[in-house]
Write a protein that holds these residues in place. Structure first.
Motif, PDB file in Angstrom:
ATOM      1  N   CYS A   1       0.853  -1.183   0.000  1.00  0.00           N
ATOM      2  CA  CYS A   1       0.000   0.000   0.000  1.00  0.00           C
ATOM      3  C   CYS A   1       0.890   1.235   0.000  1.00  0.00           C
ATOM      4  O   CYS A   1       1.804   1.359   0.824  1.00  0.00           O
ATOM      5  N   THR A   2       0.642   2.148  -0.931  1.00  0.00           N
ATOM      6  CA  THR A   2       1.393   3.405  -0.995  1.00  0.00           C
ATOM      7  C   THR A   2       0.409   4.569  -1.096  1.00  0.00           C
ATOM      8  O   THR A   2      -0.788   4.370  -1.355  1.00  0.00           O
ATOM      9  N   GLN A   3       0.915   5.765  -0.905  1.00  0.00           N
ATOM     10  CA  GLN A   3       0.075   6.955  -1.019  1.00  0.00           C
ATOM     11  C   GLN A   3       0.822   8.075  -1.728  1.00  0.00           C
ATOM     12  O   GLN A   3       2.045   8.169  -1.658  1.00  0.00           O
ATOM     13  N   VAL A   4       0.039   8.898  -2.401  1.00  0.00           N
ATOM     14  CA  VAL A   4       0.522  10.180  -2.897  1.00  0.00           C
ATOM     15  C   VAL A   4      -0.368  11.241  -2.266  1.00  0.00           C
ATOM     16  O   VAL A   4      -1.588  11.185  -2.401  1.00  0.00           O
ATOM     17  N   LYS A   5       0.238  12.172  -1.544  1.00  0.00           N
ATOM     18  CA  LYS A   5      -0.502  13.244  -0.884  1.00  0.00           C
ATOM     19  C   LYS A   5      -0.044  14.584  -1.421  1.00  0.00           C
ATOM     20  O   LYS A   5       1.124  14.762  -1.768  1.00  0.00           O
ATOM     21  N   GLY A   6      -0.980  15.534  -1.457  1.00  0.00           N
ATOM     22  CA  GLY A   6      -0.590  16.847  -1.926  1.00  0.00           C
ATOM     23  C   GLY A   6      -1.609  17.910  -1.595  1.00  0.00           C
ATOM     24  O   GLY A   6      -2.671  17.618  -1.043  1.00  0.00           O
ATOM     25  N   PRO A   7      -1.318  19.155  -1.947  1.00  0.00           N
ATOM     26  CA  PRO A   7      -2.237  20.262  -1.694  1.00  0.00           C
ATOM     27  C   PRO A   7      -3.427  20.224  -2.645  1.00  0.00           C
ATOM     28  O   PRO A   7      -3.608  19.260  -3.395  1.00  0.00           O
ATOM     29  N   GLU A   8      -4.229  21.257  -2.638  1.00  0.00           N
ATOM     30  CA  GLU A   8      -5.410  21.336  -3.504  1.00  0.00           C
ATOM     31  C   GLU A   8      -5.053  20.880  -4.916  1.00  0.00           C
ATOM     32  O   GLU A   8      -4.032  21.270  -5.477  1.00  0.00           O
ATOM     33  N   ALA A   9      -5.912  20.021  -5.474  1.00  0.00           N
ATOM     34  CA  ALA A   9      -5.541  19.289  -6.680  1.00  0.00           C
ATOM     35  C   ALA A   9      -5.491  20.136  -7.942  1.00  0.00           C
ATOM     36  O   ALA A   9      -4.535  20.057  -8.717  1.00  0.00           O
ATOM     37  N   GLY A  10      -6.528  20.972  -8.179  1.00  0.00           N
ATOM     38  CA  GLY A  10      -6.670  21.604  -9.477  1.00  0.00           C
ATOM     39  C   GLY A  10      -5.762  22.779  -9.742  1.00  0.00           C
ATOM     40  O   GLY A  10      -5.257  22.939 -10.861  1.00  0.00           O
ATOM     41  N   TYR A  11      -5.500  23.610  -8.714  1.00  0.00           N
ATOM     42  CA  TYR A  11      -4.853  24.885  -8.967  1.00  0.00           C
ATOM     43  C   TYR A  11      -3.631  25.125  -8.089  1.00  0.00           C
ATOM     44  O   TYR A  11      -3.030  26.190  -8.135  1.00  0.00           O
ATOM     45  N   VAL A  12      -3.272  24.114  -7.287  1.00  0.00           N
ATOM     46  CA  VAL A  12      -2.023  24.147  -6.533  1.00  0.00           C
ATOM     47  C   VAL A  12      -1.149  22.969  -6.956  1.00  0.00           C
ATOM     48  O   VAL A  12      -0.027  23.152  -7.427  1.00  0.00           O
ATOM     49  N   ALA A  13      -1.676  21.740  -6.817  1.00  0.00           N
ATOM     50  CA  ALA A  13      -0.900  20.558  -7.212  1.00  0.00           C
ATOM     51  C   ALA A  13      -0.661  20.518  -8.712  1.00  0.00           C
ATOM     52  O   ALA A  13       0.421  20.144  -9.172  1.00  0.00           O
ATOM     53  N   THR A  14      -1.663  20.899  -9.507  1.00  0.00           N
ATOM     54  CA  THR A  14      -1.503  20.861 -10.964  1.00  0.00           C
ATOM     55  C   THR A  14      -0.395  21.790 -11.453  1.00  0.00           C
ATOM     56  O   THR A  14       0.470  21.371 -12.235  1.00  0.00           O
ATOM     57  N   PRO A  15      -0.347  23.068 -11.039  1.00  0.00           N
ATOM     58  CA  PRO A  15       0.783  23.902 -11.451  1.00  0.00           C
ATOM     59  C   PRO A  15       2.132  23.367 -10.978  1.00  0.00           C
ATOM     60  O   PRO A  15       3.118  23.431 -11.718  1.00  0.00           O
ATOM     61  N   ILE A  16       2.177  22.825  -9.753  1.00  0.00           N
ATOM     62  CA  ILE A  16       3.435  22.246  -9.270  1.00  0.00           C
ATOM     63  C   ILE A  16       3.876  21.115 -10.189  1.00  0.00           C
ATOM     64  O   ILE A  16       5.028  21.048 -10.625  1.00  0.00           O
ATOM     65  N   ALA A  17       2.945  20.192 -10.485  1.00  0.00           N
ATOM     66  CA  ALA A  17       3.281  19.040 -11.326  1.00  0.00           C
ATOM     67  C   ALA A  17       3.714  19.484 -12.718  1.00  0.00           C
ATOM     68  O   ALA A  17       4.694  18.973 -13.279  1.00  0.00           O
TER      69      ALA A  17
END
Length: 429
Positions: free
Chosen positions: A361-377
Motif C-alpha cells: 500500500c502506498t500513497q501520494v498526498k498533496g495540496p489542492e488538486a486543481g490549482y495548486v498541485a496541478t501547477p506544481i506538477a
C-alpha cells in the motif's frame, strides 16, 4: 531533446486563463536557475498583452516581489492564428500549454511545437485528445527530437508516477493496482472551474470517437500477469478506507495503461493492471452523486442538453463546478490523498503457478488538486525536461508522464514541492 538555442527556456501559453495564472505564479515561485547561476529566461503568452501584464502584476504581488516585468517577457499570440503560434514555439525550449478544452484548442499548439522544434507539456485530462495526439504526432516529434508530454497535472501525474513508484518499492513483481482518490475540503466545500466541466461534457459526448480511434489503432493486447484484476461495482465499499467509492472517470486509466504498454514494449518491464476509483464518503453522498450522474449522462446525449450543462455548471454539478472557480480560502483548505493498493509476486515466485503473495500500500498526498498541485506538477515536469535530458527516452515523441519521466528525478522534485510519495505497508502473504 532539441538543443538549438532559444531565447526562452519556458513559455506559459494561456497565462491569463484561470489555471494559467496559477502556473505563472508557480514558475515565478520556482525561481528556476540555469547553469552558471543566471536566471532562467521565461515568458508568458496569450491573446491580450494587457491581461498578461495584469497576471504578472498579480503574481508579483502574491509572491511579495516589486515586479516580474524585468525578468518575464510577454508574447502575444492566439490559438486561432497558426503563424503566431509558430513564432511562439520558435522562441521556446518548452511550452507549458494551459489552454483548454484541449480537443478544441490543443492540436494547433502541438503542431506548432513539433514543426518548430519546441517541447510541450499540458495538463489535459481528455483521453481522446491525448491518444489522438500520439497517433498523429509521435513520429514527427521523434524526428524533431522534441517531447510532447500530455496530462502533466493532477491528471495524471499522481496516478501514473504513483504506479511506477509502487512498482519500484515492491519487493518482487507488481501485477495489479487499485487507486482510490480522496479529496479533503474545508467548511466551504470543494469547487472546480468550469473549464474542467466543459472538458468532461465534450469528452463524454465524443466517447464513441475514442472507441473508434482505439479500434483503428489495432494494438496488440498487453499480456496480463497473474490473476485478472476484477472491476468493482459502480458503487462499492472500500473497507480499508471506510468509504464508498465510484470509478474515476478522468484520464488516469488511459494514461497508466499507455505507460504500462510503453514500459513493457520498450523497457521489457512486466505490465501492471490498473483500476482507478474516487471515494465519495457515506450513503448520502452516493445518492447525491448518483442523481448528478444521471442528469449528466442524460443531458450530455443531446445538443441542447450539452448547452444547458455548459451554461449552468453549478446547478447540474450540485455546486462542485462554477464559472468563477474556487476561492483562495477553498484552495487553502483543500488537499488530496491517492491511496494505492497493489499485489504481486515475491522474487522467485512464478505468476504461472502460484497466487499473488505480496501486498503493498502506498500513497501520494498533496495540496489542492486543481490549482495548486496541478501547477506544481506541470512546472516540475517542464523542469525535468530541461534538467534531466539524459534520463529521458533517447528519441523525442509524444509520451505519457510515466513513459517520459520513469527514469528521471521527477518524483523527488515533486516531493520537495509538497506532493509526497510514501509506502504505507508492504508484506508477504
Amino acid at each position: 531533446m532539441a538543443t538549438k538555442w532559444r531565447p526562452y527556456h519556458l513559455v506559459v501559453f494561456g497565462a491569463s486563463g484561470f489555471t494559467g495564472q496559477f502556473v505563472t505564479e508557480e514558475v515565478a515561485r520556482e525561481q528556476a536557475v540555469a547553469q552558471g547561476g543566471s536566471l532562467l529566461p521565461w515568458a508568458v503568452a496569450g491573446r491580450s498583452r494587457e491581461k498578461l501584464q495584469q497576471v504578472l502584476e498579480r503574481a508579483a504581488l502574491k509572491l511579495g516581489r516589486p515586479t516580474l516585468s524585468s525578468e518575464v517577457e510577454i508574447i502575444v499570440c492566439d490559438v486561432s492564428n497558426p503563424a503566431s503560434l509558430d513564432e511562439m514555439a520558435k522562441q521556446a525550449t518548452v511550452v507549458l500549454n494551459c489552454v483548454g478544452p484541449y480537443q478544441f484548442y490543443g492540436e494547433p499548439v502541438v503542431k506548432a511545437c513539433v514543426e518548430n522544434g519546441a517541447s510541450c507539456v499540458d495538463i489535459c485530462g481528455e483521453p481522446q485528445f491525448l491518444e489522438l495526439m500520439h497517433w498523429k504526432y509521435h513520429e514527427k516529434a521523434a524526428e524533431k527530437g522534441v517531447y510532447i508530454i500530455g496530462s502533466s497535472g493532477f491528471d495524471s501525474i499522481p496516478a501514473d508516477l504513483g504506479v511506477i513508484y509502487m512498482s519500484n518499492k515492491i519487493n518482487g513483481t507488481l501485477t495489479a493496482v487499485e487507486s482510490f482518490l480522496t479529496i479533503h475540503s474545508g467548511p466551504e466545500g470543494p469547487c472546480i472551474h468550469d473549464t474542467t466541466w466543459k472538458s468532461a461534457v465534450y469528452g463524454f459526448a465524443n466517447r464513441r470517437n475514442l472507441t473508434k480511434l482505439r479500434k483503428q489503432a489495432n494494438l496488440k493486447p498487453v499480456p496480463i500477469v497473474g490473476p485478472k484484476l476484477k472491476r468493482r461495482w459502480l458503487v462499492s465499499y472500500c473497507r480499508e478506507l471506510g468509504s464508498y467509492s465510484i470509478p474515476f472517470v478522468g484520464s488516469d486509466v488511459s494514461v497508466v495503461k499507455r505507460t504500462q504498454r510503453y514500459l513493457h514494449e520498450n523497457l521489457e518491464q512486466s505490465p501492471v493492471q490498473y483500476a482507478a476509483y474516487v471515494t465519495v464518503g457515506g450513503l448520502s453522498s452516493v445518492v447525491k452523486l448518483m442523481f448528478a450522474g444521471l442528469f449528466f449522462l442524460f443531458f450530455v446525449k443531446f445538443g441542447i442538453g450539452r448547452q444547458l450543462l455548459i451554461k449552468f455548471p453549478w446547478l447540474f454539478s450540485f455546486g462542485y463546478f462554477s464559472k468563477h472557480g474556487p476561492t483562495q480560502k477553498q484552495m487553502d483548505a483543500s488537499s488530496f490523498t491517492m491511496t494505492f493498493f497493489g499485489q504481486g509476486y515475491s522474487q522467485g515466485s512464478s505468476p504461472d503457478t502460484s497466487k499473488p503473495n505480496v501486498r503493498i500500500c502506498t500513497q501520494v498526498k498533496g495540496p489542492e488538486a486543481g490549482y495548486v498541485a496541478t501547477p506544481i506538477a506541470m512546472v516540475q515536469a517542464a523542469m525535468t525536461l530541461l534538467n534531466d535530458a539524459s534520463d529521458l527516452p533517447k528519441a523525442g515523441g509524444v509520451f505519457t508522464p510515466g513513459a517520459a519521466f520513469c527514469r528521471t528525478k521527477l518524483i523527488d522534485r515533486l516531493h520537495q514541492r509538497g506532493i509526497e510519495f510514501s509506502v504505507i505497508s508492504s508484506s508477504e502473504v
